[in-house]
Design a protein around this motif. Structure first.
Motif, PDB file in Angstrom:
ATOM      1  N   THR A 232       0.832  -1.207   0.000  1.00  0.00           N
ATOM      2  CA  THR A 232       0.000   0.000   0.000  1.00  0.00           C
ATOM      3  C   THR A 232       0.864   1.253   0.000  1.00  0.00           C
ATOM      4  OG1 THR A 232      -1.710  -1.213   1.229  1.00  0.00           O
ATOM      5  CG2 THR A 232      -1.863   1.192   1.199  1.00  0.00           C
ATOM      6  N   LEU A 233       1.941   1.219   0.775  1.00  0.00           N
ATOM      7  CA  LEU A 233       2.874   2.348   0.799  1.00  0.00           C
ATOM      8  C   LEU A 233       3.518   2.543  -0.575  1.00  0.00           C
ATOM      9  CD1 LEU A 233       4.373   4.517   2.449  1.00  0.00           C
ATOM     10  CD2 LEU A 233       6.088   2.769   3.003  1.00  0.00           C
ATOM     11  N   LYS A 234       3.831   1.450  -1.233  1.00  0.00           N
ATOM     12  CA  LYS A 234       4.422   1.522  -2.579  1.00  0.00           C
ATOM     13  C   LYS A 234       3.498   2.251  -3.544  1.00  0.00           C
ATOM     14  CE  LYS A 234       5.719  -1.514  -6.418  1.00  0.00           C
ATOM     15  NZ  LYS A 234       4.619  -1.074  -7.280  1.00  0.00           N
TER      16      LYS A 234
ATOM     17  N   ALA B 142       1.774   4.741  -3.026  1.00  0.00           N
ATOM     18  CA  ALA B 142       1.901   6.188  -2.866  1.00  0.00           C
ATOM     19  C   ALA B 142       2.984   6.763  -3.767  1.00  0.00           C
ATOM     20  CB  ALA B 142       2.202   6.530  -1.410  1.00  0.00           C
TER      21      ALA B 142
ATOM     22  N   LEU C  31      12.837   0.851   2.722  1.00  0.00           N
ATOM     23  CA  LEU C  31      11.935  -0.126   3.326  1.00  0.00           C
ATOM     24  C   LEU C  31      12.664  -1.443   3.578  1.00  0.00           C
ATOM     25  CD1 LEU C  31       9.047  -0.872   4.185  1.00  0.00           C
ATOM     26  CD2 LEU C  31       8.606  -1.528   1.816  1.00  0.00           C
TER      27      LEU C  31
END
Length: 273
Positions: free
Chosen positions: A78-80, A82, A98
């Motif tokens: 999910t962060l990716k 962004a 990360l």
């Protein structure tokens, strides 16, 4: 170094871990082909390392290990999302941060928690032979669900990559498709990490497509060859590591590196003629 007798390989005791690993040996190279298409192999390694850290944190919190690994990897995916559309250098730096951060968390937990030491070795070394029934069930469910999801996502992924303007004009959202695919990859790598280890999972998702890419004239042939390479290396590693009484993960990784090096050498010699 002691060696297992050859007939030990046929022992029913090893059937469960064999099927567990085989499920990932089929699924991960397929997912890896799409990651290679998008040149996002570093993200895969970050997902695997984050899953390992998540499993160790789950142990600390008293949660199921597989749930911790999947949740951590899904958070990374999910962060990716962004960073979708950011410059490639920015994306690579984010994946590397990360990866390094997850590694640091994992090593500190292993060093400071007595209960985490054995799990840490299993995650990093790839102790497939000591997996349990829960790993087998998770692997089979992951292979079925992940394969079905990939089949559904394949066309949108290819269209978004090769025909982005047409894909957008047809109402497609590359960000949503990529996020869905990344979540599938994250879940598969998390569960694979629990069974075959961080580097083994990464090796299966990265090296078979690398080999297949050089020898395939079509996308379907590349997918088939990637699976063939992954399964062949897995079979050789399973038998070889068991026979020689060695950790499974390093044997699989070295065999896949050997496949890759041999493929590159033959390709170079073939191109020189």
């Amino acid at each position: 170094m002691s060696t297992m007798p050859p007939d030990a390989i046929l022992d029913p005791l090893f059937l469960q871990p064999f099927v567990t690993g085989l499920a990932f040996a089929v699924l991960l190279p397929l997912l890896g082909a799409y990651l290679r298409l998008r040149d996002e192999w570093l993200a895969a390694l970050a997902f695997a390392q984050t899953a390992a850290a998540g499993a160790l944190l789950a142990l600390l919190a008293g949660w199921p290990l597989q749930a911790g690994g999947v949740l951590a990897a899904a958070a990374a995916a999910t962060l990716k999302s962004a960073f979708e559309g950011a410059a490639r250098g920015v994306q690579g730096a984010a994946y590397a941060m990360l990866l390094v951060g997850s590694w640091g968390v994992g090593v500190l937990l292993v060093a400071n928690l007595p209960l985490a030491e054995r799990l840490g070795h299993a995650l990093f070394d790839g102790q497939l032979y000591f997996t349990e029934r829960s790993h087998l069930v998770a692997a089979l469910v992951c292979a079925v669900v992940g394969g079905a999801a990939l089949r559904r996502l394949s066309r949108p992924l290819l269209q978004a990559h090769f025909f982005p303007d047409f894909f957008r004009a047809a109402g497609g959202s590359a960000r949503r498709v990529h996020l869905a695919f990344d979540l599938v990859v994250a879940a598969a790598l998390a569960l694979a990490t629990m069974s075959i280890g961080v580097m083994s999972a990464f090796a299966l998702i990265f090296l078979p497509p690398l080999v297949a890419w050089a020898w395939s004239a079509s996308w379907r042939r590349a997918l088939a060859l990637a699976v063939a390479v992954g399964v062949a290396a897995y079979l050789a590693a399973f038998v070889g590591a068991l026979w020689l009484d060695q950790p499974f993960g390093p044997v699989l990784a070295l065999l896949l590196v050997g496949f890759g090096a041999l493929s590159g050498l033959v390709r170079r010699l073939h191109g020189g003629r």
